[in-house]
Design a protein around this motif. Sequence first.
Motif, PDB file in Angstrom:
ATOM      1  N   LEU A  98       0.816  -1.218   0.000  1.00  0.00           N
ATOM      2  CA  LEU A  98       0.000   0.000   0.000  1.00  0.00           C
ATOM      3  C   LEU A  98       0.848   1.265   0.000  1.00  0.00           C
ATOM      4  N   ALA A  99       2.105   1.160   0.402  1.00  0.00           N
ATOM      5  CA  ALA A  99       2.983   2.335   0.427  1.00  0.00           C
ATOM      6  C   ALA A  99       3.172   2.931  -0.966  1.00  0.00           C
ATOM      7  N   GLY A 100       2.981   2.142  -2.005  1.00  0.00           N
ATOM      8  CA  GLY A 100       3.138   2.628  -3.366  1.00  0.00           C
ATOM      9  C   GLY A 100       1.838   3.065  -4.022  1.00  0.00           C
ATOM     10  N   THR A 101       0.774   3.194  -3.251  1.00  0.00           N
ATOM     11  CA  THR A 101      -0.539   3.520  -3.809  1.00  0.00           C
ATOM     12  C   THR A 101      -0.545   4.832  -4.584  1.00  0.00           C
ATOM     13  N   LEU A 102       0.021   5.889  -4.016  1.00  0.00           N
ATOM     14  CA  LEU A 102       0.012   7.185  -4.716  1.00  0.00           C
ATOM     15  C   LEU A 102       0.828   7.115  -6.004  1.00  0.00           C
ATOM     16  N   GLN A 103       1.923   6.380  -5.995  1.00  0.00           N
ATOM     17  CA  GLN A 103       2.718   6.242  -7.221  1.00  0.00           C
ATOM     18  C   GLN A 103       1.916   5.524  -8.305  1.00  0.00           C
ATOM     19  N   ARG A 104       1.185   4.483  -7.921  1.00  0.00           N
ATOM     20  CA  ARG A 104       0.376   3.769  -8.909  1.00  0.00           C
ATOM     21  C   ARG A 104      -0.732   4.666  -9.450  1.00  0.00           C
ATOM     22  N   LEU A 105      -1.375   5.436  -8.567  1.00  0.00           N
ATOM     23  CA  LEU A 105      -2.407   6.376  -9.030  1.00  0.00           C
ATOM     24  C   LEU A 105      -1.811   7.424  -9.959  1.00  0.00           C
ATOM     25  N   ASP A 106      -0.663   7.953  -9.572  1.00  0.00           N
ATOM     26  CA  ASP A 106       0.014   8.970 -10.377  1.00  0.00           C
ATOM     27  C   ASP A 106       0.332   8.425 -11.770  1.00  0.00           C
ATOM     28  N   ALA A 107       0.833   7.215 -11.827  1.00  0.00           N
ATOM     29  CA  ALA A 107       1.177   6.602 -13.111  1.00  0.00           C
ATOM     30  C   ALA A 107      -0.086   6.335 -13.944  1.00  0.00           C
ATOM     31  N   ARG A 108      -1.131   5.856 -13.295  1.00  0.00           N
ATOM     32  CA  ARG A 108      -2.376   5.561 -14.013  1.00  0.00           C
ATOM     33  C   ARG A 108      -2.996   6.830 -14.576  1.00  0.00           C
ATOM     34  N   TRP A 109      -3.013   7.899 -13.788  1.00  0.00           N
ATOM     35  CA  TRP A 109      -3.619   9.154 -14.241  1.00  0.00           C
ATOM     36  C   TRP A 109      -2.758   9.895 -15.242  1.00  0.00           C
ATOM     37  N   SER A 110      -1.491   9.506 -15.344  1.00  0.00           N
ATOM     38  CA  SER A 110      -0.589  10.171 -16.280  1.00  0.00           C
ATOM     39  C   SER A 110      -0.564   9.499 -17.645  1.00  0.00           C
ATOM     40  N   ARG A 111      -1.135   8.328 -17.753  1.00  0.00           N
ATOM     41  CA  ARG A 111      -1.151   7.628 -19.047  1.00  0.00           C
ATOM     42  C   ARG A 111      -2.004   8.370 -20.058  1.00  0.00           C
ATOM     43  N   LYS A 112      -1.538   8.306 -21.267  1.00  0.00           N
ATOM     44  CA  LYS A 112      -2.317   8.910 -22.357  1.00  0.00           C
ATOM     45  C   LYS A 112      -3.367   7.900 -22.823  1.00  0.00           C
ATOM     46  N   PRO A 113      -4.579   8.353 -23.067  1.00  0.00           N
ATOM     47  CA  PRO A 113      -5.611   7.411 -23.525  1.00  0.00           C
ATOM     48  C   PRO A 113      -5.269   6.866 -24.917  1.00  0.00           C
ATOM     49  N   GLY A 114      -5.715   5.646 -25.150  1.00  0.00           N
ATOM     50  CA  GLY A 114      -5.533   5.109 -26.491  1.00  0.00           C
ATOM     51  C   GLY A 114      -4.792   3.894 -26.462  1.00  0.00           C
TER      52      GLY A 114
END
Length: 132
Positions: free
Chosen positions: A116-132
């Motif tokens: 769980l310590a990496g939760t914000l990093q995973r969210l950050d990476a997911r929200w930074s992906r370009k759609p498509g």
Amino acid sequence: MRAFRRPWLWIGLWVALFALVALGSLWNADALPAPSFEGIDKVQHFIGYAVLSAWAVMLFARMRAQALAALVVIAFGIATEVAQGVLTTDRSADSADAMANALGALAGLLLSPTPLAGTLQRLDARWSRKPG
């Protein structure tokens, strides 16, 4: 600090959590909902400060920085209790609340060795992906 694409976002949200806790601590007690059971405020203190500390664990990669952040959270908890006694007329400083704050801050550190310590990093990476 952990590697983020938007570090300002996660730090800003952490600061906003501090502001929310301070506001809740200094808000007029009559404007708050009546407690549902005796001692609920200690549970609220514990959870609020655990969240502040856990957020720091998700922000900072090294245990030393996490522990320092937990000390800052504990100091903030003590300061809010002092502020209640000094700045408000309907609230009072309570050492039991300060203890619940400190225990919550220490409990937040328990997140450190977990995935769980990496939760914000995973969210950050997911929200930074370009759609498509």
